[in-house]
Write an enzyme that holds these catalytic residues in place. Structure first.
Site: not given
Lengths: 355, 150
Positions: A157, A160, A347
């Site tokens: 989101d 992370c 990510h």
């Protein structure tokens, strides 16, 4: 690290959080996630795309943004980046930004099906994700698996890095049982108050979050009150988890502001450090880059190693970037084993070293 | 239920009382700290001068991680305010930062009255008049100023 099997925890976690609807949904989606194995991870933000029927309505942005053309922007005085388009361009932008916004919302809904922090999974699970995909990634995961046994995913989101860092740090302290280590972590945390003050933040912005959330949770960890399931519950509960993320963001921003001569050269020309922090550090859901990682690790004196996995580098090796705080900071502080994170473009997740 | 949002709102309120920025005031409803009423006085040397514009700020449990939704209750004529009173202001959307408090929000709205941005219009008519017929724009703004006293 002695983590135990994933399935054992899901029951206890569910009962811990059953008061909280949102967490329940997250737990449910997590259980589904362990079942759904091969989801296309090319889209790196969201490992679980299979559960489309999950009844989530958590997107708060949808409630706060105006109904029509929400991302058209009025600029603050002195803000020139968005305000220079012509009227026509603005009309066009209105349509595309509306679509853009809807698209973002749909991604958001997908992303919210992943718990904020998941149970650990065998590193083999990661391999399976790429069975249909990139050979380079498979090779790298094989390499990674030599020294790492487990992965713990975090929701993609934009928070992370901070969440993974926070969880891994708390968990490290929980597992170590070393009194000095725990005390020095609490001290590092306490040292962030003068840091924030010096960087010019109003007390009202950070004081309560520190006292009522972050410090309180870390003290509970330091007192040995939490086990893994409890820590997971804490980090899966929006209100607690997001305040920890926010606090870590503020520390990161404060550190950068206080070392601006050092870090400003890395920003684009159009950015001053204050503006950068205001738009890319303090704000929830804004992703972290190298510079954020450096700042946070230095501010908290927590060493981090990040395995960088990208499709472009040489096949059989995974590059580790080490972020070690200055060694000369304080003699006598007990060294903390570095936290290990996995980075795939856009990510972060948590990795566990083999013992 | 998060008490953090409420605690923070109380702090915001105290700050607003002890150190009020000029030309704005605001307070939570007596029975609901998540709902605030505020007044912004039209800045001097703008057509909004002498206006007393009322606004409502609705917070939720995610504050300050997420911004409140803010709208004008008073009738407003401004390039960046929609017909329903909602605002098109970056800091209330994609540029929100949890370091903003209620005082900062209201101050930003005040400066939006000062410096409309006709390039991202929420009210096309107001934006056009602002660009092309300042006299008529000023006249229309004067109307809402007078309306705001009622």
């Amino acid at each position: 690290m002695n983590m135990g099997g994933g399935e054992d925890y899901s029951n206890s976690v569910t009962s811990e959080t059953s008061k909280d609807e949102k967490s329940e949904v997250e737990i449910a989606s997590k259980e589904e996630e362990t079942i759904s194995s091969v989801s296309g991870l090319e889209k790196e933000e969201n490992p679980t795309e299979n559960n489309i029927t999950e009844p989530q309505n958590v997107s708060t942005t949808a409630e706060t943004a105006p109904v029509s053309s929400p991302s058209v922007e009025a600029s603050k005085p002195g803000d020139t980046t968005e305000g220079e388009t012509t009227a026509n361009a603005a009309q066009e932008a209105q349509i595309t930004s509306q679509q853009n916004w809807e698209y973002e919302q749909s991604i958001k809904k997908e992303v919210e099906k992943t718990p904020l922090v998941c149970l650990t999974e065998d590193i083999q699970k990661l391999y399976q994700e790429y069975e249909q995909g990139s050979e380079v990634y498979r090779q790298k995961i094989m390499k990674l698996a030599e020294r790492h046994s487990k992965i713990r995913r975090c929701r993609g989101d934009g928070n992370c890095f901070y969440r993974a860092f926070g969880f891994a740090w708390f968990e490290r302290l929980m597992d170590s049982k070393d009194h000095h280590l725990r005390q020095s972590a609490l001290k590092s945390l306490a040292d962030t108050l003068p840091l924030l003050n010096k960087a010019g933040y109003q007390q009202l912005v950070y004081q309560d979050i520190y006292e009522e959330q972050v410090e309180k949770q870390m003290k509970a960890v330091a007192n040995g009150e939490y086990d893994e399931a409890m820590l997971l519950t804490i980090f899966q509960t929006d209100e607690i988890s997001n305040y920890i993320v926010l606090y870590l963001r503020l520390i990161t921003a404060a550190y950068l502001k206080l070392h601006r001569e050092e870090y400003e050269p890395f920003l684009g020309f159009e950015f001053g450090m204050d503006q950068f922090c205001n738009s890319s550090v303090e704000v929830m859901d804004q992703e972290a880059d190298h510079i954020h990682v450096i700042a946070l690790t230095k501010a908290l004196k927590v060493p981090v190693e990040i395995a960088y996995m990208s499709g472009s580098d040489a096949m059989e090796q995974v590059n580790f970037h080490e972020f070690y705080p200055d060694e000369d900071v304080e003699k006598g502080t007990v060294p903390l084993k570095p936290l290990v994170l996995l980075y795939r473009p856009g990510h972060y997740d948590i990795l566990y070293r083999r013992e | 239920m998060s008490t953090e949002a409420r605690r923070r709102l109380m702090r915001d309120f105290k700050r607003l009382q002890n150190d009020p920025p000029g030309g704005i005031s605001g307070a939570p409803c007596p029975d609901n700290i998540l709902l605030w009423n505020a007044v912004i006085f039209g800045p001097a040397d703008t057509p909004f001068e002498d206006g007393t514009f009322k606004l409502a700020l609705q917070f939720d449990e995610n504050y300050p991680n997420k911004p409140p939704s803010v709208k004008f209750i008073s009738k407003m004529f401004h390039p960046n305010v929609y017909a329903n009173g909602e605002l098109c202001l970056d800091i209330l959307q994609n540029r929100w930062s949890p370091t903003y408090d209620v005082a900062a929000i209201l101050t930003s709205i005040q400066s939006l009255l000062h410096d409309p941005n006709p390039n991202s219009p929420a009210n096309a008519e107001a934006a056009n008049l602002f660009r092309e017929n300042r006299k008529e724009y000023n006249r229309r703004v004067k109307e809402v100023v007078e309306h705001s006293w009622e």
